[in-house]
Design a protein around this motif. Sequence first.
Motif, short mmCIF file in Angstrom:
data_model
loop_
_atom_site.label_atom_id
_atom_site.label_comp_id
_atom_site.label_asym_id
_atom_site.label_seq_id
_atom_site.Cartn_x
_atom_site.Cartn_y
_atom_site.Cartn_z
N THR A 1 1.37 10.03 -3.99
CA THR A 1 2.35 10.57 -3.05
C THR A 1 2.65 12.04 -3.34
N ALA A 2 2.78 12.40 -4.61
CA ALA A 2 3.02 13.80 -4.96
C ALA A 2 1.87 14.68 -4.49
N ALA A 3 0.64 14.22 -4.68
CA ALA A 3 -0.53 15.00 -4.26
C ALA A 3 -0.59 15.13 -2.75
N VAL A 4 -0.32 14.03 -2.04
CA VAL A 4 -0.33 14.08 -0.57
C VAL A 4 0.74 15.03 -0.07
N HIS A 5 1.94 14.93 -0.61
CA HIS A 5 3.03 15.80 -0.17
C HIS A 5 2.74 17.27 -0.49
N ASP A 6 2.14 17.53 -1.63
CA ASP A 6 1.76 18.90 -1.95
C ASP A 6 0.75 19.44 -0.94
N ASN B 1 0.85 -1.19 0.00
CA ASN B 1 0.00 0.00 0.00
C ASN B 1 0.88 1.24 0.00
N ILE B 2 0.28 2.37 -0.27
CA ILE B 2 1.02 3.62 -0.39
C ILE B 2 1.06 4.28 0.99
N LYS B 3 2.27 4.37 1.56
CA LYS B 3 2.42 4.84 2.93
C LYS B 3 2.95 6.26 2.96
N HIS B 4 2.48 7.04 3.93
CA HIS B 4 2.98 8.39 4.16
C HIS B 4 3.12 8.62 5.66
N ASP B 5 4.27 9.10 6.07
CA ASP B 5 4.53 9.46 7.47
C ASP B 5 4.66 10.98 7.50
N ILE B 6 3.53 11.65 7.72
CA ILE B 6 3.52 13.11 7.57
C ILE B 6 3.13 13.77 8.89
N ALA B 7 3.37 15.05 8.98
CA ALA B 7 2.91 15.83 10.14
C ALA B 7 2.51 17.22 9.67
N VAL B 8 1.46 17.70 10.26
CA VAL B 8 1.02 19.08 10.06
C VAL B 8 0.77 19.66 11.45
N GLY C 1 3.23 21.57 6.67
CA GLY C 1 3.65 20.36 7.34
C GLY C 1 4.97 19.83 6.82
N THR C 2 5.26 18.58 7.17
CA THR C 2 6.49 17.90 6.76
C THR C 2 6.15 16.54 6.17
N ILE C 3 6.93 16.11 5.19
CA ILE C 3 6.67 14.83 4.54
C ILE C 3 7.28 13.66 5.30
N SER C 4 8.06 13.93 6.35
CA SER C 4 8.60 12.86 7.19
C SER C 4 8.58 13.30 8.63
N ALA C 5 7.74 12.67 9.43
CA ALA C 5 7.58 13.09 10.82
C ALA C 5 8.47 12.30 11.77
N GLU C 6 8.53 10.97 11.59
CA GLU C 6 9.30 10.17 12.55
C GLU C 6 10.08 9.03 11.92
N HIS C 7 10.00 8.86 10.60
CA HIS C 7 10.71 7.77 9.95
C HIS C 7 12.00 8.20 9.28
N GLY C 8 12.25 9.50 9.19
CA GLY C 8 13.45 9.98 8.53
C GLY C 8 13.28 10.07 7.02
N LEU C 9 14.35 10.50 6.35
CA LEU C 9 14.34 10.65 4.89
C LEU C 9 15.01 9.46 4.20
N GLY C 10 16.13 8.99 4.77
CA GLY C 10 16.86 7.90 4.16
C GLY C 10 17.12 8.15 2.70
N GLN C 11 16.91 7.13 1.89
CA GLN C 11 16.99 7.30 0.43
C GLN C 11 15.60 7.39 -0.17
N SER D 1 12.17 15.49 -0.42
CA SER D 1 12.36 16.52 0.60
C SER D 1 12.95 17.79 0.01
N ALA D 2 13.88 17.61 -0.93
CA ALA D 2 14.52 18.77 -1.54
C ALA D 2 13.51 19.63 -2.31
N HIS D 3 12.45 19.01 -2.78
CA HIS D 3 11.42 19.74 -3.53
C HIS D 3 10.68 20.73 -2.63
N TYR D 4 10.60 20.41 -1.33
CA TYR D 4 9.81 21.25 -0.42
C TYR D 4 10.66 22.13 0.50
N LYS D 5 11.94 21.86 0.57
CA LYS D 5 12.82 22.71 1.37
C LYS D 5 13.34 23.87 0.51
#
Length: 473
Positions: free
Chosen positions: A412-417, A345-352, A424-434, A440-444
């Motif tokens: 994922t692109a729509a959720v992150h947008d 499934n399509i997972k997102h670890d986000i925070a607002v 908010g942030t696209i990674s709340a507690e799982h990190g960015l990793g690879q 992440s660079a798209h939103y920073k």
Amino acid sequence: MNQAEFLTACRDLLGRDHVLTECADTGTYLTDQRKRYVGNALAVLRPADAAQTAALVRLCVAHGVPMVPQGGNTGLAGGATPDTSGRQVVISLRRLDRIRQVDADNLTLTAEAGCLLANVQAAAAAAERLFPLSLAAEGSCTIGGNLATNAGGTAVLRYGNARELCLGLEVVTPQGELWDGLRGLRKDNTGYDLRDLFIGAEGTLGLITAATLKLFAQPAARMTALAALDSPADALALLNLAQRMAGPLLTGFELMSDFCLQLVAQVFTSQRYPFAQPYAQSVLLELSDNESEAHARDLLERVLNAAIERGIVRDAIVASSLTQSNALWHLRESIPLAQSAKGLNIKHDIAVPVSQVPAFIAATDPIVQGIAPGARMVTFGHLGDGNLHYNVMAPDGIDPAAFLTQYQSPVTAAVHDSVHAHRGTISAEHGLGQFKRDASAHYKSPVEIALMRALKSAFDPLGLMNPGKVLPG
């Protein structure tokens, strides 16, 4: 690099048993938790202590060998998995597993990076103290990995993330020097806060080998309840009411959509749907009380009664025993397992911001349905700190793998947008990793990326410490 010469030096340093090169020995170290990434390493190296780790890093630097630090390998963003080049080594810190000190009077515990989180919790409990970091993988994740990703978990509302629970670190720098910052001080205003640079850096600035952690008094009682509500807005109203009435005694506040509970009941038949009828949302809330169980129960019941009188809560279950409390938490913790049982499934670890959670869900759900009609929303997480696991499952009868292939990128692109639009942030507690590195660079902002690159360059000018993680290529 002369690989044979390098591996011989590693065996001389660590012993032959701790330089793993055969596929039968290295396989579990090379695949990430979600099996999204499968790497190839020159070797898996297992140092025994901090001094040996420092010597190993110096050896890698001398031979120009890139290093991938790894703890329990339970990360969800591919941060501890090597690339496929076969040039990198995995430095496993699992042998660094000693509890070095428990200072009950100072409310601190010093543990090596390879200590399992559950063992840290147990060591604190043996001293009649509490280490409050708690998450589903606590029986297999390590404290070094928790700090490298700034892990969150279920008690962030009261106690904070891993960062807030750490007072000091011991770190091997990318040059192989050992920094002893294991100071159990609440106040130390003597320069730059180096500790916080390494926490959450996912091993890209240095290798955490030990940490001095905050402990707390053991609560006299914990009281748990499951409340049924009509909407995320009602959940936010319940959070505000509970915080006003219970203050810092409110430890956990977990939001779960109805489909989450239905899914758990469907996959795990021993866990029945908890209410007589379905409700759109449920909240699992917990109080930790230093007075008594009776005081905790009375306070929790008063919170729920007030919420029912205001029309916020429709139904509620208050655990009458530790067994019932564990069953309610097991319901929450079974959601990811139920998802896995149903396929990809399509997972997102986000925070607002907490105040924006209802608006985010209301705005994003229709967007996702517009892209993937019939998709099933598995929305759950730590409402008290704004962190949602906003996951999307295939419609019933659709192959999960095919659904993932077709819809992961646009969803994922729509959720992150939408996350970005809600500050908010696209990674709340799982990190960015690879996995989320490039997104992440798209939103920073360019300024933020430049500052991060400057830190990486200053700490690791050779680029050998966990390359390809966190920062975009």
